[in-house]
Design a protein around this motif. Structure first.
Motif, PDB file in Angstrom:
ATOM      1  N   ARG A   2       0.816  -1.208   0.000  1.00  0.00           N
ATOM      2  CA  ARG A   2       0.000   0.000   0.000  1.00  0.00           C
ATOM      3  C   ARG A   2       0.852   1.260   0.000  1.00  0.00           C
ATOM      4  O   ARG A   2       0.335   2.359  -0.043  1.00  0.00           O
ATOM      5  N   LYS A   5       0.369   4.207  -2.532  1.00  0.00           N
ATOM      6  CA  LYS A   5      -0.776   5.079  -2.289  1.00  0.00           C
ATOM      7  C   LYS A   5      -0.388   6.265  -1.403  1.00  0.00           C
ATOM      8  O   LYS A   5      -0.799   7.396  -1.633  1.00  0.00           O
TER       9      LYS A   5
ATOM     10  N   ALA B  74      -0.227  -1.986  -6.444  1.00  0.00           N
ATOM     11  CA  ALA B  74      -0.883  -3.291  -6.480  1.00  0.00           C
ATOM     12  C   ALA B  74      -2.287  -3.205  -7.066  1.00  0.00           C
ATOM     13  O   ALA B  74      -2.778  -4.151  -7.668  1.00  0.00           O
ATOM     14  N   ASP B  75      -2.913  -2.033  -6.908  1.00  0.00           N
ATOM     15  CA  ASP B  75      -4.303  -1.936  -7.366  1.00  0.00           C
ATOM     16  C   ASP B  75      -4.431  -1.487  -8.826  1.00  0.00           C
ATOM     17  O   ASP B  75      -5.500  -1.153  -9.283  1.00  0.00           O
ATOM     18  N   PRO B  77      -5.071  -1.693 -12.541  1.00  0.00           N
ATOM     19  CA  PRO B  77      -5.797  -2.703 -13.336  1.00  0.00           C
ATOM     20  C   PRO B  77      -4.853  -3.425 -14.307  1.00  0.00           C
ATOM     21  O   PRO B  77      -3.900  -2.846 -14.813  1.00  0.00           O
ATOM     22  N   ARG B  81      -1.409  -2.217 -16.321  1.00  0.00           N
ATOM     23  CA  ARG B  81      -0.158  -2.834 -15.880  1.00  0.00           C
ATOM     24  C   ARG B  81       0.577  -3.444 -17.068  1.00  0.00           C
ATOM     25  O   ARG B  81       1.779  -3.233 -17.250  1.00  0.00           O
ATOM     26  N   ARG B 164      -5.498   9.373 -11.427  1.00  0.00           N
ATOM     27  CA  ARG B 164      -5.326   8.281 -10.463  1.00  0.00           C
ATOM     28  C   ARG B 164      -4.551   8.691  -9.215  1.00  0.00           C
ATOM     29  O   ARG B 164      -4.766   8.145  -8.141  1.00  0.00           O
ATOM     30  N   ASP B 166      -1.609   8.074  -8.177  1.00  0.00           N
ATOM     31  CA  ASP B 166      -1.163   6.836  -7.540  1.00  0.00           C
ATOM     32  C   ASP B 166       0.343   6.782  -7.300  1.00  0.00           C
ATOM     33  O   ASP B 166       0.876   5.744  -6.955  1.00  0.00           O
TER      34      ASP B 166
END
Lengths: 359, 189
Positions: A2, A5, B74-75, B77, B81, B164, B166
């Protein structure tokens, strides 16, 4: 995982569900500006720019090019020989090719125009393309013609001249020539000069000026010419009309088969104030000139010859020679490349006659 | 316990932005120089810059092997990716391939590749008309594809930065100081 983020900006969660209109506009605008700038640079947005493709197209006959051949000066024959440098040139240029010695030459005698099958007598302008390989591997390429001056003072004017010449408008040429009276000098030479019976009796001129840089870094504007050793024998137009279509080729094969043919490479140095940017203006005859030497020893047909796939690009110069403020070498380089790209892609239309003929 | 990088290493970031400037200039010079009859020094700069890009790309590939890249979020899509991974391979292939194709193309035309002054590069291919034509077309087509890919790359980075948010843009952001956030200690996995 995480961690990523946390690195991101705060508050991302609150905007996630709304359509990000502002961001999409920013992205769209950025990409559009970049794409438009690229398209403009590539010349896709303007039809006014004189591109090398347009310049070459203006040289072609309505039926298009002879596939696999040069777009201009299409008819020619290859030769090899040596440049026998006598060392004199080193005074003006630090190029190694002027140091006393014998350097390999590949060249091409040619006649002007887009038709590789034209009868030699029909063409008033003859040319010489040459590549001299210096002792350090650096090349000097040059493409010359037998005219004493060029047709137009700038590439743009040359393009206008070509366009006016092929125009169906009855006044097109008159309009061009009143704006560019120097064309009349060229045309009177084209129509009036007496032609020799052989390439070996022709003088070939760079017309464009270049800059020689000597060992101390001093620069001199120069032009060069290949001056034949053979005494020019001119032939009347009646006799010319009776010659074989390929009489120039037959003549040079015969002469070189008998003995090496010589031209002197003559470097002419400009005085301050001589016109260097305009190849329609000759320099006075009293300018200092230097004989630096060359020989042609062997002739071979173009189809399998060593000159066939060479682009005699006048911007290929060794260290010690550069282009000057004359805009033609760059424009010719660009146009020659278009011609070269075309004929290289069409080489199957101009097949080699023997295997391994390529060099 | 392993160290997890969230940003590219400083030399990688420097090379990324320096090469971005070189490559974008290169593409503009390339399409500009072939569409004008007055290319001035453009053709000479194009050759020199091409070799500079080739050398830098090889250095960058070495740095990449040494430092590796930070993991993607990790999130992210799967299609994004995949595009991200694939585009990196294509960029490296183009950065190394384009200068070699250009060099090879001039070699196949028996045209000297002068870097500067009396420094010439040797030919890497023999004179061959059809090889020249093939390489020239490839050079042209791949240059356009390269620019298209850069546009998509810029769109993607703006998307990550603005939409995003991110951290992907920050991973390559042009700040050459070492941040505390560069490395995180990973406790699980």
């Amino acid at each position: 995982l995480r961690n990523f983020k946390e690195v991101g900006m705060a508050g991302s969660g609150s905007t996630q569900n709304r359509f990000p209109l502002k961001s999409v506009v920013v992205i769209g605008a950025t990409i559009s500006v970049a794409a438009i700038a690229f398209a403009y640079t590539a010349g896709w947005l303007t039809s006014r720019r004189l591109t090398p493709t347009k310049l070459v197209a203006a040289l072609l006959p309505p039926k298009g090019p002879a596939l696999g051949h040069r777009r201009n000066h299409a008819k020619g024959i290859c030769f090899t020989g040596t440049f026998d440098a006598n060392g004199e040139g080193s005074e003006l240029s630090k190029a190694k090719v002027f140091e006393r010695g014998h350097y390999l030459v590949v060249g091409r005698f040619n006649i002007a125009g887009p038709d590789p099958k034209v009868a030699d007598a029909m063409v008033p302008v003859r040319g010489l393309g040459i590549r001299i390989m210096g002792p350090d591997g650096q090349e000097w390429r040059s493409a010359m013609i037998d005219a004493p001056v060029f047709a137009a003072p700038t590439p743009q004017a040359f393009f206008e001249f070509l366009t006016a010449s092929s125009s169906k408008e009855p006044n097109a040429f008159k309009e061009y020539s009143s704006a560019h009276p120097e064309i009349l000098t060229f045309i009177s030479w084209v129509k009036g000069h007496s032609r020799t019976e052989s390439w070996t009796e022709d003088r070939f001129n760079s017309l464009d000026s270049f800059v020689f840089i000597d060992k101390s870094g001093a620069k001199n504007a120069v032009r060069w010419s290949f001056i034949p050793s053979a005494k020019p024998v001119t032939i009347s137009s009646e006799e010319l009309a009776k010659r074989e279509p390929d009489f120039l080729e037959e003549d040079i094969i015969q002469r070189v088969g008998t003995a090496p043919q010589r031209w002197s490479l003559m470097i002419t140095v400009a005085n301050p104030g001589d016109p260097t940017s305009d190849p329609t203006r000759a320099w006075p005859a009293d300018r200092r000139s230097l004989d630096v030497g060359t020989t042609v020893r062997q002739i071979s047909p173009e189809v399998d010859g060593p000159c066939r796939d060479i682009n005699f690009d006048p911007s290929v110069l060794p260290a010690g020679i550069t282009t000057s403020d004359d805009p033609f070498p760059a424009a010719r380089s660009a146009a020659y490349r278009v011609s070269f790209n075309g004929r290289m892609a069409e080489s199957s239309h101009y097949p080699h006659t023997q295997t391994g003929g390529k060099q | 316990m392993t160290t997890l990088r969230t940003r590219f290493a400083a030399p990688q970031r420097f090379l990324h932005w320096f090469m971005a400037a070189c490559i974008i200039s290169m593409l503009f010079i390339g399409v500009g120089m072939i569409s004008t009859i007055a290319p001035k020094y453009l053709i000479q700069v194009h050759k020199l810059l091409g070799i500079v890009i080739l050398v830098l790309a090889l250095i960058r590939l070495t740095l990449r092997a040494y430092y590796r890249a930070p993991a993607l979020p990790a999130d992210l899509p799967m299609p994004i990716r995949l595009a991200a991974e694939l585009s990196q391979y294509i960029f490296y292939a183009l950065m190394i391939g384009m200068p070699l194709i250009g060099w090879g193309m001039l070699s196949a035309a028996s045209h000297p590749v002068i870097l500067f002054g009396s420094v010439d590069l040797p030919p890497i291919l023999p004179l061959n008309a059809s090889l020249y034509s093939l390489l020239r077309r490839a050079h042209h087509f791949l240059a356009l594809a390269f620019f298209g890919l850069i546009l998509m790359h810029v769109a993607a980075l703006l998307f990550h930065k603005l939409v995003r948010k991110d951290g992907i843009f920050e991973a390559m952001a042009p700040s050459f100081t070492f941040h505390q956030t560069d490395e995180r200690t990973q406790t699980n996995q």
